[in-house]
Design a protein around this motif. Structure first.
Motif, PDB file in Angstrom:
ATOM      1  N   LEU A   1       0.853  -1.185   0.000  1.00 39.53           N
ATOM      2  CA  LEU A   1       0.000   0.000   0.000  1.00 39.53           C
ATOM      3  C   LEU A   1       0.887   1.232   0.000  1.00 39.53           C
ATOM      4  CD1 LEU A   1      -2.944   1.107   0.250  1.00 39.53           C
ATOM      5  CD2 LEU A   1      -2.552   1.172   2.722  1.00 39.53           C
ATOM      6  N   VAL A   2       0.729   2.093  -0.993  1.00 39.62           N
ATOM      7  CA  VAL A   2       1.554   3.289  -1.137  1.00 39.62           C
ATOM      8  C   VAL A   2       0.672   4.519  -1.012  1.00 39.62           C
ATOM      9  CG1 VAL A   2       3.133   4.566  -2.637  1.00 39.62           C
ATOM     10  CG2 VAL A   2       3.148   2.059  -2.660  1.00 39.62           C
ATOM     11  N   ASN A   3       1.066   5.446  -0.169  1.00 39.37           N
ATOM     12  CA  ASN A   3       0.363   6.723  -0.040  1.00 39.37           C
ATOM     13  C   ASN A   3       0.858   7.639  -1.153  1.00 39.37           C
ATOM     14  OD1 ASN A   3      -0.857   9.106   0.611  1.00 39.37           O
ATOM     15  ND2 ASN A   3       0.024   9.284   2.665  1.00 39.37           N
ATOM     16  N   CYS A   4       0.063   7.779  -2.209  1.00 42.74           N
ATOM     17  CA  CYS A   4       0.426   8.658  -3.320  1.00 42.74           C
ATOM     18  C   CYS A   4      -0.361   9.961  -3.259  1.00 42.74           C
ATOM     19  CB  CYS A   4       0.200   7.953  -4.657  1.00 42.74           C
ATOM     20  SG  CYS A   4      -1.501   7.363  -4.918  1.00 42.74           S
ATOM     21  N   GLY A   5      -1.085  10.166  -2.163  1.00 43.68           N
ATOM     22  CA  GLY A   5      -1.870  11.386  -2.010  1.00 43.68           C
ATOM     23  C   GLY A   5      -1.052  12.531  -1.439  1.00 43.68           C
TER      24      GLY A   5
END
Length: 338
Positions: free
Chosen positions: A211-215
């Motif tokens: 899970l990558v936080n791209c926000g």
């Protein structure tokens, strides 16, 4: 993993050349056989590496002159909405380097919603044995739509036999709204979720959910991802116990211990382990390719394809989210107006 679906193929997928049904195709023209033909396609030496996003701007320039090879039948070979329409050999004089064979295919979405497909093709020798495999991703195919594409086989290593045929080995599809994403445009949710290729040893399977936080803001996690197991037809598989923690499958996998709060800043990532065994005893083995994943209770689901071969164990262990210290992405940048 030990299965073909969890092993990065030695043959790497070509950049997609897609065209809606009825519109002009940019793939090589073909038939059941014959001499050299002129291919209007990306030079096969420009094909994308495994895991890379497909090209969004197909070329229309002539790139090389392959030789058409015969298919088993004039109408091509078809399976579950995928039809192979042409097969080509690219020799040293073809004008393109880094590729030996290519094939054209048509894909028809027979589902009730837009879907993203992952197709696995097998290039075959005259004896019917596998020379090599190629995996291709086809994004966002609308309901009832037909798209065209090209897949290539790179130069083989060693004295590989000549390719005389091709087959569709596997077709996987997920709803476009639930497609996993390892790169590219950040989804509206502000997070990317995908499964890795996993690992296997002595019947033990381990796959990581990433899970990558791209926000642009922090993302809070606490606990385990929620899972639903699905079969090849995307029906829910009952009778499998989803266990909290991978220590009930095997120790030392990194998915044990109590869940801890995790805060991901933009560009940071978390991982949760899936673990199972493929032991088969009395009973019906469970083989389920898909897992729907909710990263948090409020998140939208994402469908991944870890190819669960659970044997007759009836158990799947899932570890808690923990920060992945090995992953970094640059935080999104904004440009101030004048």
């Amino acid at each position: 993993m030990s299965t073909a679906s969890r092993t990065a193929p030695a043959v790497l997928a070509a950049a997609l050349l897609l065209a809606a049904c009825g519109s002009q195709s940019v793939s090589p023209g073909g038939g059941a056989g014959g001499g050299p033909v002129r291919a209007e396609a990306l030079c096969p030496s420009d094909f994308s590496r495994y895991g890379s996003p497909p090209s969004s701007e197909p070329s229309v320039r002539p790139s090389g002159t392959p030789t058409a090879l015969p298919l088993p039948s004039v109408g091509g070979t078809a399976e579950d909405g995928v039809k192979i329409t042409a097969l080509y050999a690219w020799g040293p004089e073809s004008g393109c380097a880094g590729v030996s064979y290519s094939a054209d295919f048509e894909l028809t979405n027979q589902q009730t919603q837009t879907a993203t497909y992952t197709l696995t093709f097998g290039f075959l020798s005259a004896s019917g044995g596998a020379v090599d495999n190629a995996e291709q991703t086809v994004e966002a195919v609308g309901q009832g739509r037909t798209v065209k594409g090209t897949v290539v086989m790179g130069e083989p290593v060693g004295n590989a036999p000549e390719v005389t045929g091709i087959e569709v080995i596997k077709i996987r599809s997920v709803p476009e709204a639930e497609a996993p994403s390892a790169s590219g445009t950040c989804p509206k949710s502000g997070m990317r979720l995908y499964a890795d290729q996993g690992d296997a040893a002595m019947g033990l399977r381990v796959v990581g959910l990433h899970l990558v936080n791209c926000g642009t803001g922090p993302l809070q996690l606490n606990g385990y991802p929620k899972l639903t197991i699905q079969d090849e037809d995307h029906h829910t598989v009952d009778g499998v116990h989803i266990l909290q923690g991978t220590d009930q499958i095997s120790t030392g996998l990194g998915g044990d211990g109590r869940p801890q709060p995790v805060v991901l800043r933009p560009g940071e990532a978390a991982v949760a382990q899936l673990a199972w065994r493929n032991t088969t005893q009395a009973g019906e083995p469970v083989n389920a390719p898909y897992v729907r994943v909710w990263a948090t209770p409020a998140a939208d689901p994402v469908t991944v394809a870890p190819e669960l071969d659970l044997g007759t164990t009836g158990k799947l262990g899932v570890g808690p989210w923990r920060k992945d210290e090995t992953h970094r992405e640059p935080a999104p940048t904004t440009t101030d107006g004048p």
